[in-house]
Structure formats: structure tokens, C-alpha cells
Design an enzyme around this catalytic site. Structure first.
Site, PDB file in Angstrom:
ATOM      1  N   LYS A 290     -10.225  -0.882  10.148  1.00  0.00           N
ATOM      2  CA  LYS A 290     -10.547  -2.073   9.156  1.00  0.00           C
ATOM      3  C   LYS A 290     -10.939  -3.602  10.074  1.00  0.00           C
ATOM      4  CE  LYS A 290      -7.038  -0.480   5.735  1.00  0.00           C
ATOM      5  NZ  LYS A 290      -7.999  -0.085   4.614  1.00  0.00           N
TER       6      LYS A 290
ATOM      7  N   CYS B 106      -4.585   2.296  -3.847  1.00  0.00           N
ATOM      8  CA  CYS B 106      -3.055   2.902  -3.294  1.00  0.00           C
ATOM      9  C   CYS B 106      -2.195   1.812  -3.423  1.00  0.00           C
ATOM     10  CB  CYS B 106      -3.633   2.978  -1.772  1.00  0.00           C
ATOM     11  SG  CYS B 106      -4.815   4.260  -1.451  1.00  0.00           S
TER      12      CYS B 106
ATOM     13  N   ASP C 236       3.363  -3.930   7.998  1.00  0.00           N
ATOM     14  CA  ASP C 236       2.190  -3.321   7.964  1.00  0.00           C
ATOM     15  C   ASP C 236       1.203  -4.424   8.147  1.00  0.00           C
ATOM     16  OD1 ASP C 236      -0.261  -2.433   7.150  1.00  0.00           O
ATOM     17  OD2 ASP C 236       0.441  -1.317   5.173  1.00  0.00           O
TER      18      ASP C 236
ATOM     19  N   HIS D 124       0.844  -1.183   0.077  1.00  0.00           N
ATOM     20  CA  HIS D 124      -0.024   0.123  -0.141  1.00  0.00           C
ATOM     21  C   HIS D 124       1.005   1.253   0.005  1.00  0.00           C
ATOM     22  CE1 HIS D 124      -2.906   3.032   1.721  1.00  0.00           C
ATOM     23  NE2 HIS D 124      -3.654   2.146   1.663  1.00  0.00           N
TER      24      HIS D 124
ATOM     25  N   GLN E 191      -4.262  -5.401   7.026  1.00  0.00           N
ATOM     26  CA  GLN E 191      -4.904  -6.152   6.437  1.00  0.00           C
ATOM     27  C   GLN E 191      -4.962  -7.658   7.001  1.00  0.00           C
ATOM     28  OE1 GLN E 191      -7.316  -5.530   4.270  1.00  0.00           O
ATOM     29  NE2 GLN E 191      -6.755  -3.594   3.810  1.00  0.00           N
TER      30      GLN E 191
HETATM   31  N1  PLP Z   1      -1.590  -0.762   4.598  1.00  0.00           N
HETATM   32  C1  PLP Z   1      -2.603  -1.358   4.094  1.00  0.00           C
HETATM   33  C2  PLP Z   1      -2.262  -2.747   3.508  1.00  0.00           C
HETATM   34  C3  PLP Z   1      -3.873  -0.801   3.715  1.00  0.00           C
HETATM   35  O1  PLP Z   1      -4.886  -1.554   3.333  1.00  0.00           O
HETATM   36  C4  PLP Z   1      -4.141   0.522   4.256  1.00  0.00           C
HETATM   37  C5  PLP Z   1      -5.832   1.022   4.054  1.00  0.00           C
HETATM   38  O2  PLP Z   1      -6.299   0.681   2.918  1.00  0.00           O
HETATM   39  C6  PLP Z   1      -3.369   1.200   4.965  1.00  0.00           C
HETATM   40  C7  PLP Z   1      -1.972   0.859   5.175  1.00  0.00           C
HETATM   41  C8  PLP Z   1      -3.502   2.667   5.319  1.00  0.00           C
HETATM   42  O3  PLP Z   1      -4.556   2.433   6.373  1.00  0.00           O
HETATM   43  P1  PLP Z   1      -4.994   3.859   7.047  1.00  0.00           P
HETATM   44  O4  PLP Z   1      -5.795   4.776   5.708  1.00  0.00           O
HETATM   45  O5  PLP Z   1      -6.093   3.511   7.787  1.00  0.00           O
HETATM   46  O6  PLP Z   1      -3.858   4.616   7.897  1.00  0.00           O
END
Ligand code: PLP
Length: 414
Positions: free
Chosen positions: A234, A372, A208, A131, A211
Site C-alpha cells: 500500500k 474486509c 495497525d 479491518h 493505511q
Molecule cells: N489493515 C488495514 C487497515 C488494511 O487496510 C489492510 C489491507 O487492506 C490490512 C490490514 C491487511 O493488509 P495485508 O493484506 O497487506 O496484510
């Protein structure tokens, strides 16, 4: 009850659905099918009620007031830290920094941990499947320091080429990063193996976990990483909540990222001293009601049990994959051996956004776009995909409704 409606795992999905008020609504006159869970999950009434109760009964600021309400608000906020520490199997609650979500958690590591260490010629290693939240902060601190960002490759199945990732862990790499689970492909990365190799080379590893936490139990000590970033929205909790778990030694050594109230010991014009971690990183008034909600969300997961939840989601994912694969002209992105229920795909001759718009008219919410993850789209040579992401409160009947809507949409677009 026929084979289609019988629960396929020991998991009472109808009972669970009753906890999610939004799932009962209609969209464009059709029952909602919510398959955009990787984007944000729906919230159970227990979480909604906790937020409501906070404002009705406990609202006050945290850590500032000695009055009863202040104590209650602080208890909810600090209770969330305890629950998060438990969820992640942290060695100590003091290793959990409460943040607004993964993006803030990763930026905290970028500016407070990485930037002060980075020299020209150094590198940060990430992967092609990340992401943007696990790419752009590294690019920003690399640009300031003269370091570079390297991206480990993936294969056509959407799996990280682990040997290549490990081969890229060269001495100039000052931090390695990887998603636990891909938000586009559902791929589960072998974090434990990567962490072991990072430790052998003395390279800290950031994971990260955005997910991963909604789907599977996570034990940061067993994983062996240094940082684990998560986002609350999420995983059934309100938006604007999240956490960074980090090893205590890192938090001790890191300078504060944001300055302001709550993060200090004493402020003087001849030198301010800071609170101990994690408070050193929590300047300003946080999303207290949100954290009251995240605590309850974690309790909700615990009441379901990750084992039963995961078994149900995996069954549902296999069923959805089977049904999608039956569609002529479908291209599925990501066929990893180990995966969570995120399915990206395209249908021959149809734009992802057109399909998503037509699906919406049938009450089916999916995401279309680059998710993203531009570098991942570039790897597959497409500008966008359609993404159906499932949660434990979804059903086989919803998968059937989604497939019927998809077939109808495709017919209209031909
Ligand atoms: N990392 C991953 C794998 C994600 O799916 C997301 C959100 O879609 C993020 C980071 C960013 O999360 P947030 O927008 O809640 O900070």
C-alpha cells in the site's frame, strides 16, 4: 492553465505521475483513473527497476552464502530493515521484523505475544472500525485460550468514541488494538492519547498502521505504542512485504512463531536455540526482491517529503468530497475531523457493485464491497459501500473524470 489544472499545493503532480508507468495506460479505451489506492498502491519505476535489477544482477539467498551475490542480496534485505526503522523512527533496526505484510505482522503478535499470556476470562480490545486483519487473529487466539474479544464503539461520523475505548481498558484486557487510519472511513485515530492511557494501565497497544504510512510520517516512539504493523504494497512497494515494529523487550520475550531456517542459533534434537530478534521471527527465505523494492519505495517517499505529499492529498480529498457531496442522494460514510483520503459512499437506489462495474467501463477503478470490515458495515447498516481512495499521484482532473463517470453510471441505473 486554468484554476482546475493549476497545482493546488507546492507539489508537482505531473512530474510525479511520470514515475508511475501504469498510470499512463488505458482501461476499456479510457484513460485510467486509479482510485483504489487503499487496496494497493501503484509502483514507481524506481521500485519496479529495483526488483528487476535484483533478479538481473544480485539474485541470491540472504544470510546463507558468503559469495558476492549473497552479500548483495543480504545488503538489499537488511537495507530495507534500516529504511523501515528510519521510516517508523524505531529506536533500533533490531525492533523491525520483516514480514509479508500487516496480516502476518498481526498474526505474529497474536500467536507469539498474546496467546501464551491469555487465560480464560481475559480480553483483547479492538474497535468496530477495524479491518478483519485486526479482528480475526484475536478471535482465533481468544477461542484457543478462553479469552474474549471486545470492540470499542464508534459514532455516526465514523470516529472512535475515545472515552468508551478508554473505559473498556479494564484489568482483564491483556492487549489493546486500534487502526491508526481506517481503511474504509479514512478516520485518523488518536493513537498517542490511547497509548498514553494504555501505558498508565500497563496494557500493551498494537496499532495497525497499514493505511497511515502511505500518507503521513509515523514516529512509533512519539506515538508510544508497543507494536506497529505495516504492509508494503500500500506504500509503493511490492506485494508480500511488510513489517512489524515492536519494542525490544517484547521481541526478546516472545517465542518464535514460525520455525525453520534462518531463525536458529543451533539445532539439536536435545534442544534448539534461537537467533536474536528480529531474525528469530524470520524463518525461511523471504521476498528478497520485494524488500529490495521496499527500500527504494521509502527513499521515494523521502524524496517527495511527507509534508508536501500530505498537503496535496488533503487538498485533493477536500475537492473530491466537495464534488461528491454535490450529488443528490449521496450518503458519505465517515466525516471525521481528521482523516486521510479514503472516501466511502453510496448513491440512492444504486448498488455499490453495479456502480463500480459501470465506473470500470469508464476507466475508473474504485473498490466496492465490505472492504474486509464487516462489523463496520453492520454498524452503518449496509452490506457494502463504494470506496474512492486517493494517492499523491492523483489529480483534480481525475476527480472530475470520476464524478462524470459516476453521474453517467447513476443515470444508467435509474
Ligand atoms: N489493515 C488495514 C487497515 C488494511 O487496510 C489492510 C489491507 O487492506 C490490512 C490490514 C491487511 O493488509 P495485508 O493484506 O497487506 O496484510
Amino acid at each position: 492553465m486554468n484554476a482546475q489544472t493549476r497545482p493546488i499545493a507546492p507539489f508537482d503532480v505531473q512530474r510525479v505521475r511520470a514515475d508511475f508507468p501504469l498510470l499512463a495506460r488505458q482501461v476499456h479505451g479510457k484513460p485510467l483513473v486509479y482510485f483504489d489506492n487503499a487496496n494497493t498502491s501503484q509502483k514507481p519505476r524506481q521500485v519496479i527497476e529495483a526488483v528487476d535489477r535484483h533478479y538481473r544482477e544480485h539474485n541470491a539467498n540472504v544470510a546463507r552464502a558468503v559469495h558476492q551475490l549473497g552479500e548483495e542480496a543480504t545488503a538489499a534485505y537488511e537495507g530495507a530493515r534500516d529504511r523501515l526503522a528510519g521510516l517508523l523512527h524505531a529506536a533500533s533496526r533490531d525492533e523491525v521484523v520483516l514480514t509479508s505484510g500487516t496480516t502476518q505482522s498481526i498474526n505474529l503478535v497474536a500467536y507469539s505475544f498474546a496467546l501464551p499470556k491469555l487465560q480464560p476470562g481475559d480480553a483483547i480490545l479492538t474497535t468496530v472500525m477495524e479491518h478483519h486483519a485486526n479482528i480475526v487473529p484475536w478471535q482465533l487466539v481468544a477461542a484457543r485460550s478462553g479469552a474474549t474479544v471486545k470492540a470499542a464503539p464508534i459514532d455516526e461520523r465514523g470516529e472512535l468514541i475515545v472515552e468508551k475505548y478508554l473505559a473498556m481498558l479494564t484489568p482483564e484486557v491483556k492487549l489493546a488494538c486500534v487502526a491508526h487510519v481506517s481503511n474504509v472511513l479514512g478516520t485518523v485515530n488518536p493513537v498517542q492519547e490511547i497509548a498514553r492511557e494504555c501505558r498508565r494501565r500497563g496494557i500493551p497497544l498494537l496499532v495497525d498502521g497499514s493505511q497511515a504510512v502511505p500518507h503521513r510520517p509515523v514516529d512509533v516512539q512519539a506515538l508510544g505504542c508497543d507494536f506497529y504493523a505495516i504492509t508494503g504494497h500500500k506504500m509503493l512497494a511490492p506485494t508480500g512485504t511488510g513489517a512489524l515494529w515492536a519494542k525490544r523487550e517484547h521481541l526478546q520475550a516472545m517465542p518464535p512463531f514460525f520455525g525453520g531456517g534462518e531463525m536458529i542459533r543451533e539445532v539439536r534434537f536435545d534442544g534448539t536455540t534461537f537467533a536474536e530478534p528480529p531474525h528469530k521471527f524470520e524463518a525461511g527465505t523471504p521476498n528478497i526482491a520485494g524488500f529490495a523494492g521496499i527500500g527504494v519505495a521509502i527513499d521515494y517517499y523521502a524524496s517527495l517529503g511527507f509534508e508536501a505529499l500530505h498537503a496535496w492529498e488533503q487538498e485533493l480529498m477536500r475537492y473530491a468530497l466537495e464534488r461528491i457531496e454535490e450529488i443528490p442522494g449521496v450518503r458519505i460514510f465517515g466525516t471525521a475531523q481528521e482523516r486521510e483520503p479514503v472516501i466511502s459512499f453510496l448513491l440512492d437506489g444504486a448498488q455499490a457493485t453495479d456502480l463500480a462495474t459501470l465506473l470500470d467501463l469508464e476507466g475508473v477503478a474504485v473498490r466496492s464491497g465490505h472492504h474486509c470490515a464487516h462489523p463496520l458495515m453492520q454498524f452503518f447498516g449496509v452490506p457494502a459501500t463504494l470506496r474512492a481512495s486517493l494517492a499523491f499521484y492523483n489529480t483534480r482532473e481525475e476527480v472530475d473524470a470520476f464524478i462524470a463517470a459516476l453521474l453517467k453510471a447513476r443515470k444508467l441505473l435509474r
